[in-house]
Enzyme design. Sequence first.
Site, PDB file in Angstrom:
ATOM      1  N   LYS A 173       7.879  35.340  61.362  1.00 54.89           N
ATOM      2  CA  LYS A 173       9.208  35.452  60.453  1.00 54.89           C
ATOM      3  C   LYS A 173       9.087  36.812  59.748  1.00 54.89           C
ATOM      4  O   LYS A 173       8.250  36.905  58.649  1.00 54.89           O
ATOM      5  CB  LYS A 173       9.341  34.473  59.400  1.00 54.89           C
ATOM      6  CG  LYS A 173      10.805  34.352  58.773  1.00 54.89           C
ATOM      7  CD  LYS A 173      10.510  33.923  57.267  1.00 54.89           C
ATOM      8  CE  LYS A 173      10.274  34.885  56.285  1.00 54.89           C
ATOM      9  NZ  LYS A 173      11.120  36.003  56.093  1.00 54.89           N
ATOM     10  N   GLU A 248      -2.536  38.994  52.449  1.00 56.08           N
ATOM     11  CA  GLU A 248      -2.893  40.434  51.764  1.00 56.08           C
ATOM     12  C   GLU A 248      -1.582  40.892  50.821  1.00 56.08           C
ATOM     13  O   GLU A 248      -0.430  40.871  51.423  1.00 56.08           O
ATOM     14  CB  GLU A 248      -2.900  41.529  53.136  1.00 56.08           C
ATOM     15  CG  GLU A 248      -3.914  41.221  54.055  1.00 56.08           C
ATOM     16  CD  GLU A 248      -5.177  41.317  53.350  1.00 56.08           C
ATOM     17  OE1 GLU A 248      -5.360  42.030  52.310  1.00 56.08           O
ATOM     18  OE2 GLU A 248      -6.389  40.587  53.730  1.00 56.08           O
ATOM     19  N   CYS A 282       1.672  49.489  50.055  1.00 54.60           N
ATOM     20  CA  CYS A 282       0.831  48.666  49.298  1.00 54.60           C
ATOM     21  C   CYS A 282      -0.193  49.575  48.761  1.00 54.60           C
ATOM     22  O   CYS A 282      -1.064  49.258  47.883  1.00 54.60           O
ATOM     23  CB  CYS A 282       0.536  47.438  49.897  1.00 54.60           C
ATOM     24  SG  CYS A 282      -0.196  48.028  51.697  1.00 54.60           S
ATOM     25  N   GLU A 383       2.552  46.471  39.753  1.00 50.84           N
ATOM     26  CA  GLU A 383       2.991  47.062  41.126  1.00 50.84           C
ATOM     27  C   GLU A 383       4.330  47.407  40.862  1.00 50.84           C
ATOM     28  O   GLU A 383       5.178  46.539  40.755  1.00 50.84           O
ATOM     29  CB  GLU A 383       2.715  46.031  42.165  1.00 50.84           C
ATOM     30  CG  GLU A 383       3.083  47.006  43.725  1.00 50.84           C
ATOM     31  CD  GLU A 383       2.822  46.128  44.828  1.00 50.84           C
ATOM     32  OE1 GLU A 383       3.285  45.126  44.689  1.00 50.84           O
ATOM     33  OE2 GLU A 383       2.309  46.611  45.548  1.00 50.84           O
TER      34      GLU A 383
HETATM   35  P1  NAD Z   1       7.595  39.571  49.510  1.00 49.22           P
HETATM   36  O1  NAD Z   1       6.465  38.820  49.100  1.00 49.22           O
HETATM   37  O2  NAD Z   1       8.838  39.368  48.800  1.00 49.22           O
HETATM   38  O3  NAD Z   1       8.075  38.987  51.070  1.00 49.22           O
HETATM   39  C1  NAD Z   1       6.952  39.144  52.089  1.00 49.22           C
HETATM   40  C2  NAD Z   1       7.434  38.029  53.079  1.00 49.22           C
HETATM   41  O4  NAD Z   1       7.486  36.711  52.526  1.00 49.22           O
HETATM   42  C3  NAD Z   1       8.784  38.049  53.650  1.00 49.22           C
HETATM   43  O5  NAD Z   1       8.849  37.918  55.023  1.00 49.22           O
HETATM   44  C4  NAD Z   1       9.383  37.121  52.866  1.00 49.22           C
HETATM   45  O6  NAD Z   1      10.614  36.598  53.458  1.00 49.22           O
HETATM   46  C5  NAD Z   1       8.406  36.034  52.525  1.00 49.22           C
HETATM   47  N1  NAD Z   1       8.556  34.883  51.957  1.00 49.22           N
HETATM   48  C6  NAD Z   1       9.332  35.093  50.500  1.00 49.22           C
HETATM   49  N2  NAD Z   1       9.212  33.769  49.831  1.00 49.22           N
HETATM   50  C7  NAD Z   1       8.369  32.869  50.678  1.00 49.22           C
HETATM   51  C8  NAD Z   1       7.971  31.678  50.418  1.00 49.22           C
HETATM   52  N3  NAD Z   1       8.354  31.041  49.304  1.00 49.22           N
HETATM   53  N4  NAD Z   1       7.070  31.129  51.368  1.00 49.22           N
HETATM   54  C9  NAD Z   1       6.851  31.855  52.588  1.00 49.22           C
HETATM   55  N5  NAD Z   1       7.322  33.207  52.883  1.00 49.22           N
HETATM   56  C10 NAD Z   1       8.202  33.713  51.883  1.00 49.22           C
HETATM   57  O7  NAD Z   1       7.289  41.076  49.906  1.00 49.22           O
HETATM   58  P2  NAD Z   1       8.093  42.194  50.124  1.00 49.22           P
HETATM   59  O8  NAD Z   1       9.133  42.666  49.185  1.00 49.22           O
HETATM   60  O9  NAD Z   1       8.766  42.090  51.719  1.00 49.22           O
HETATM   61  O10 NAD Z   1       7.060  43.332  50.424  1.00 49.22           O
HETATM   62  C11 NAD Z   1       6.594  43.991  49.562  1.00 49.22           C
HETATM   63  C12 NAD Z   1       5.244  43.520  48.938  1.00 49.22           C
HETATM   64  O11 NAD Z   1       4.302  43.587  50.089  1.00 49.22           O
HETATM   65  C13 NAD Z   1       4.535  44.352  47.846  1.00 49.22           C
HETATM   66  O12 NAD Z   1       3.866  43.685  46.833  1.00 49.22           O
HETATM   67  C14 NAD Z   1       3.439  45.158  48.742  1.00 49.22           C
HETATM   68  O13 NAD Z   1       2.170  45.696  47.983  1.00 49.22           O
HETATM   69  C15 NAD Z   1       2.975  44.047  49.800  1.00 49.22           C
HETATM   70  N6  NAD Z   1       2.331  44.845  50.933  1.00 49.22           N
HETATM   71  C16 NAD Z   1       0.874  44.522  50.983  1.00 49.22           C
HETATM   72  C17 NAD Z   1       0.257  44.980  52.122  1.00 49.22           C
HETATM   73  C18 NAD Z   1      -1.116  44.853  52.460  1.00 49.22           C
HETATM   74  O14 NAD Z   1      -1.577  44.991  53.410  1.00 49.22           O
HETATM   75  N7  NAD Z   1      -1.862  44.598  51.222  1.00 49.22           N
HETATM   76  C19 NAD Z   1       0.883  45.734  53.058  1.00 49.22           C
HETATM   77  C20 NAD Z   1       2.389  45.896  52.922  1.00 49.22           C
HETATM   78  C21 NAD Z   1       3.208  45.475  51.736  1.00 49.22           C
END
Ligand code: NAD
Length: 481
Positions: A173, A248, A282, A383
């Site tokens: 997803k 992550e 990130c 962040e």
């Molecule tokens: P997000 O946490 O809003 O969403 C990430 C994913 O989780 C999406 O697919 C979203 O639909 C899903 N999601 C949302 N609510 C959920 C729930 N209750 N249960 C299960 N899944 C759910 O993050 P984002 O805005 O898409 O991405 C940005 C974030 O990702 C930043 O914090 C960034 O630092 C992090 N990030 C981390 C890495 C890493 O490798 N450490 C890499 C890229 C991005």
Amino acid sequence: MVHFNNYINGNWEKSESNEKYESINPVDQSVVGSVDQSTINDLDKAVESAKSASLAWKKLSGAARGQYLYKAADVLEENLEDVAKLMTLEMGKTYPEAKGETARGVAILRYYAGEGMREEGDVIPSTDPDAFMYTKRSPLGVVGVITPWNFPVAIPIWKMAPALIYGNTVVFKPALEASVTAAKVFECLHEAEFPKGVLNMVNGDGAVIGERITENPDINGITFTGSDKVGKVVGQTALGRGAKYQLEMGGKNPVIVTKDADIDKAVEATISGGLRSTGQKCTATSRVIIDASIYDSFKEKLVEKVKDIKVGDGMQEDTWMGPCVSEKQLNTVLSYIDIGKKEGATLIHGGERITSSGLENGFFVQPTIFEDVNSAMTIAQEEIFGPVLALIKVKDLEEGIKIANDVEFGLSASIFTTNIQNMLTFIDDMEAGLVRVNAESAGVELQAPFGGMKKSSSHSREQGQAAKEFFTSIKTVFVKG
Ligand code: NAD
């Protein structure tokens, strides 16, 4: 306009919801494409399909599984420009960066394709001289893959490729904001003709579909990349039902510039690490911790160079930085800029939404620099995920490292110094999963472990050989004749 259905059991299947999600271009809010809004039933069907395919996939040799990954790499490579273009249109990353990311996806597929023929365990001497003891690896079964929007090709692939090569089947997803690009990748995977059910994709809100992935009892492992807020919930649910999980999450990554640093190189790396991809990595640099003795000279050069940054449509050749991915993300960035001002930091560059002609309908923000930042301020702790740099002046390296570690996150960190002792101290004392010397904080190599310390991760690692630890379980085998 391109539209994608769910991908279940080797077929594109229309969701029973009859609803779709339209993805918009952050440059002008035009519709780029759409995907079905999946229902929980769609997801459960995808899981069932992955479960049915699991045994036959696991029974294939690693070499045979690898052949599918090699083919997927070839198809993705043939479609590289189309995939990259869609990525730029859908989430605003500049086209050269999007091409680089897609090429990375190809390389990851090839790396893990080869992994199918490498060793998988150890022989361990038993205390019983007549016994043979060794370890082997078993796949987890069905793996749920939940990804963010900021690397819509590389992150799904760096999760799915190792999941597959080690014998797992996948239900994926992506984040809605980049779901069309992710579906385009699935179109390439479809062309690679994986056995039916091995790969499945559904789309929808995280709070509905993502949550069900964490709850479905037939999903044995969940690999999540996203915010720490969501990751915490995913981890708690998975733990509660005994599923393996890997999280992550975010970062608040520093660059430390010592008095002996090559200032020009440090400035280049701060700009590239902090502002490329509009700061939406990130591993992006967000805190710049500078020795007081070179502070003024560093700041002057930094501001001069940032003034030259061309912000615009990532499809234009001369654009260096694109928009924020969405209006929501733009508003988040603007609200942090506001908080920075209110808490007493001094805005020395940028800070505004860009509304100039041609960009007025886009989610553009100026590259932004604050100074007089102290470590307790919100912009030094949380962040932001936008093109905002916070300059912090320190008296020496010891104070610099103390401040660099004074956050809840621990993803990546970099230092600019020519002094070997400074390098060694930084490498030892920095609380981050990725420490980089004389290089920007962003930058990951696919063959090396990647992941964070502290609140940035559930403390497992992705990529390289480290991926094996999550996507398999160790079986210790004791054999006696
Ligand atoms: P997000 O946490 O809003 O969403 C990430 C994913 O989780 C999406 O697919 C979203 O639909 C899903 N999601 C949302 N609510 C959920 C729930 N209750 N249960 C299960 N899944 C759910 O993050 P984002 O805005 O898409 O991405 C940005 C974030 O990702 C930043 O914090 C960034 O630092 C992090 N990030 C981390 C890495 C890493 O490798 N450490 C890499 C890229 C991005």
